[in-house]
Write an enzyme that holds these catalytic residues in place. Structure first.
Site, short mmCIF file in Angstrom:
data_model
loop_
_atom_site.label_atom_id
_atom_site.label_comp_id
_atom_site.label_asym_id
_atom_site.label_seq_id
_atom_site.Cartn_x
_atom_site.Cartn_y
_atom_site.Cartn_z
N GLU A 12 -18.66 -20.93 -46.44
CA GLU A 12 -18.33 -21.60 -45.19
C GLU A 12 -17.77 -23.00 -45.43
O GLU A 12 -16.83 -23.43 -44.78
CB GLU A 12 -19.58 -21.70 -44.30
CG GLU A 12 -20.08 -20.37 -43.76
CD GLU A 12 -19.24 -19.86 -42.60
OE1 GLU A 12 -18.41 -20.63 -42.08
OE2 GLU A 12 -19.42 -18.69 -42.22
N GLU A 15 -24.81 -30.61 -60.63
CA GLU A 15 -25.84 -29.96 -59.82
C GLU A 15 -25.16 -29.24 -58.66
O GLU A 15 -24.51 -29.87 -57.83
CB GLU A 15 -26.85 -30.97 -59.28
CG GLU A 15 -27.98 -30.28 -58.51
CD GLU A 15 -28.94 -31.25 -57.86
OE1 GLU A 15 -30.14 -31.18 -58.17
OE2 GLU A 15 -28.49 -32.07 -57.04
#
Length: 229
Positions: free
Chosen positions: A52, A153
């Protein structure tokens, strides 16, 4: 040391820090490129696209140094590289929980990517209610002087998880992390509601993909939304 030498030292350190941070910026660029390729490929094949939104953040030198001093760590490049593995961060937002693991698997299947660590806060949410999948990933960064492997990360979460995490961050920032107990309890309840919404939407998604009739979908929705006896 005279002023000229001191100024030269400051400029040299500044340039080294800029170069140090560029490696992490390039790692973010590399990671986003990989995810964008997946997203475009989903669109091209007319397959359901689980991605998304893609976001990123690069920690500022000031915040890195403050954190190093707070932890009584040496403020040098080797120490920062070894002790701060979240300088570069990328976040992917999905519609459904199953999308999270689908994207994780697609990333891990790429030969030049190495998943160093996985922390699944969906299977085991934090006490606050926080949910997300965190992956510590090493990606190759091809620079003029050679290839570096740089940690990024990667956080993958649903829209509901992201909305909750964003609100929690704003509240903790406003209260300088000293959030009143009543507000923390409400946040935990909101996390449970978001988790329930995710599970309901996942079941609806599965029903639609399985070709369930409109009545079956409605019945299943009512089962999930009605309060338990």
């Amino acid at each position: 040391m005279d002023i000229e030498e001191e100024m030269h030292g400051i400029v040299e350190q500044r340039e080294r820090f800029r170069d140090f941070m560029l490696g992490y910026k390039f790692a973010i660029d590399e990671m986003i490129t990989k995810i964008n390729i997946l997203r475009e490929d989903f669109n091209n094949t007319n397959e359901y696209n689980p991605i998304e939104h893609i976001g990123s953040r690069l920690k500022s030198p000031e915040s890195i140094i403050r954190k190093a001093r707070r932890k009584n760590l040496p403020v040098n490049f080797e120490s920062l590289r070894d002790n701060f593995l979240d300088i570069a961060g990328v976040r992917v937002t999905c519609s459904f929980i199953s999308d999270i693991y689908k994207i994780r698997d697609m990333i891990s299947d790429q030969e030049d990517v190495k998943i160093v660590e996985e922390r699944d806060y969906i299977a085991k949410p934090k006490a606050s209610g926080y949910q997300s999948l965190h992956l510590l990933i090493e990606v190759p960064v091809f620079r003029a002087r050679g290839t570096q492997r740089v940690p990024v990360e990667l956080q993958i979460r649903t829209i509901a998880m992201d909305f909750w995490a964003s609100l929690e961050h704003k509240i903790f920032y406003k209260y300088d992390r000293h959030v009143p107990l009543a507000l923390r309890q409400e946040l935990t309840q909101a996390a449970e509601a978001a988790s329930s919404l995710d599970r309901t939407m996942e079941k609806l998604h599965e029903s639609v993909r399985a070709g369930a009739s409109p009545q079956d979908v409605m019945d299943r929705t009512n089962e999930n939304l009605l309060p338990k006896a």
